[in-house]
Design an enzyme around this catalytic site. Structure first.
Site: not given
Ligand code: CMC
Length: 366
Positions: A246, A302
């Protein structure tokens, strides 16, 4: 649902009379016979449910405001008795005023909150080759939504599960879809278009689309015994694990804490969900062990909601529209608040491309 929606829209809990009046409005405004008839004439089963929901909102807008020019004075022309609720309780025209938290805007916000449930339920039915069901004025929002989808009055447990899930999804700070809705509001477009923008943003798999993706992922894994191998392969392929991580929470999402035991509840007498739930438990354990400390990745809202919706009888493709049925409250509340002191959103971008390019005549270009 109704009490929390009132709180989010008005910034205070309703008293007895306010709650009763609000509930009555939602009951009136959930009747959308012309909208449902119109979208029912489309081959909706060929549309993604989120696209169908957008069409439903646009149709509702056209019927309520008289089409492309919301400020144009409009004479109610329809003599169908069942259209009264859609053109105003007294058959009066709805003249749209796009400024601030005016009474008109508030009424349209209420109509959208009530209407998304009706449209979503109709889409779910039409997709299954069934006829939409008219709302039941005796039922509260959550129970009526289930009734309009399944055709059966839900048990108290099912009603409460739906109610809690809707409440948990209702609003969440400056999330992507709320931002999208507010951006459109800031142009003084109308609330229908704001909600349309919210629907578009919510549909993505990184936002609201994740709940559907979670169930597909759990089905793909196939069982708790496959989780370790699946996880290693997914990491090697740099796949995101759906339902985890998140932008704001770097800890266990408090909403997932509420939903997890509810997901367990729906596994009772439901072997298919039990298997998915056991897979989810194992995957949670592995992800937290491997990524919790290092990357602060934990289950988000989710992760367990899809299992609950599946247990309540919804197709996975309907999970994200259900999210919209609830999040519309946050969208309209924040748009109304922003419009009270509106300024158009206009971020600047930092240009990082080449400079000093010369114009090359077309015939000389490669
Ligand atoms: N699985 C694997 N790796 C992850 C995930 C995940 N679900 N989420 C984040 N990471 C990794 C990301 O690739 C990054 O890695 P690195 O440092 O090696 O580049 C690290 O963790 C930090 O991530 P972040 O940059 O803080 O994440 P973000 O804020 O850009 O993205 C997110 C947040 C929700 C889009 C992402 O966690 C994600 O894609 N999750 C999967 C989809 C999901 O479940 N979405 C629902 C979100 S909550 C409710 C909603 O909004 O609907």
């Amino acid at each position: 649902f109704e009490e929390t929606a009132y709180l989010i829209i008005h910034g205070k809990l309703p008293n007895d009379a306010e709650l009763a009046a609000f509930k009555e409005k939602l009951v009136t405004y959930r009747e959308l016979p012309r909208t449902i008839r119109t979208i029912g004439s489309l081959p909706l089963e060929q549309y993604s449910p989120m696209a169908a929901l957008s069409i439903g909102i646009d149709t509702m807008r056209t019927i309520l405001t008289g089409g492309t020019s919301p400020k144009r004075p409009r004479t109610p022309v329809d003599t169908d008795a069942d259209t009264v609720a859609e053109i105003g309780a007294n058959g009066e025209e709805l003249e749209y005023k796009a400024k601030g938290n005016t009474e008109d805007n508030l009424e349209i916000a209420y109509r959208l909150v009530a209407g998304l449930g009706t449209i979503t339920a109709a889409i779910a039915r039409i997709r299954q080759g069934r006829l939409p069901i008219e709302p039941d004025p005796e039922l509260g929002f959550a129970a009526n939504f289930l009734y309009m989808t399944t055709g059966q009055r839900p048990s108290k447990t099912a009603e409460r599960l739906m109610d809690i899930s809707l409440i948990l999804h209702m609003d969440h700070g400056m999330n992507a879809s709320t931002f999208a809705a507010m951006l459109v509001a800031s142009t003084q477009s109308d609330l229908f278009h704001c909600v349309g923008a919210g629907i578009g943003a919510l549909s993505g798999p990184l936002h609201g689309g994740a709940n559907e993706a979670v169930v597909h992922m759990l089905e793909e894994i196939g069982g708790p015994e496959n989780v370790e191998d699946w996880f290693r392969k997914a990491r090697a392929e740099k796949r995101k694990i759906m339902g985890f991580g998140h932008r704001v929470y770097k800890t266990y999402d408090p909403r997932a804490r509420v939903l997890k035991p509810l997901a367990e509840l729906v596994t009772k007498d439901n072997p298919e969900i039990t298997r998915l739930y056991e897979t989810a438990l194992k995957l949670e354990e592995v992800v937290i062990k491997e990524l919790g400390q290092e990357k602060k990745i934990f289950p988000n809202v989710d992760y367990y909601s899809g299992l609950i919706y599946k247990g309540l009888g919804f197709e996975p493709c309907m999970f994200t529209p259900i999210f919209a049925v609830s999040r519309v409250v946050g969208w309209v509340a924040r748009c109304l608040e922003y419009l009270e002191n509106n300024r158009i959103f206009r971020p600047r971008a930092v240009y990082s491309g080449p400079v000093g390019n010369e114009y090359i005549p077309l015939e000389e270009r490669e």
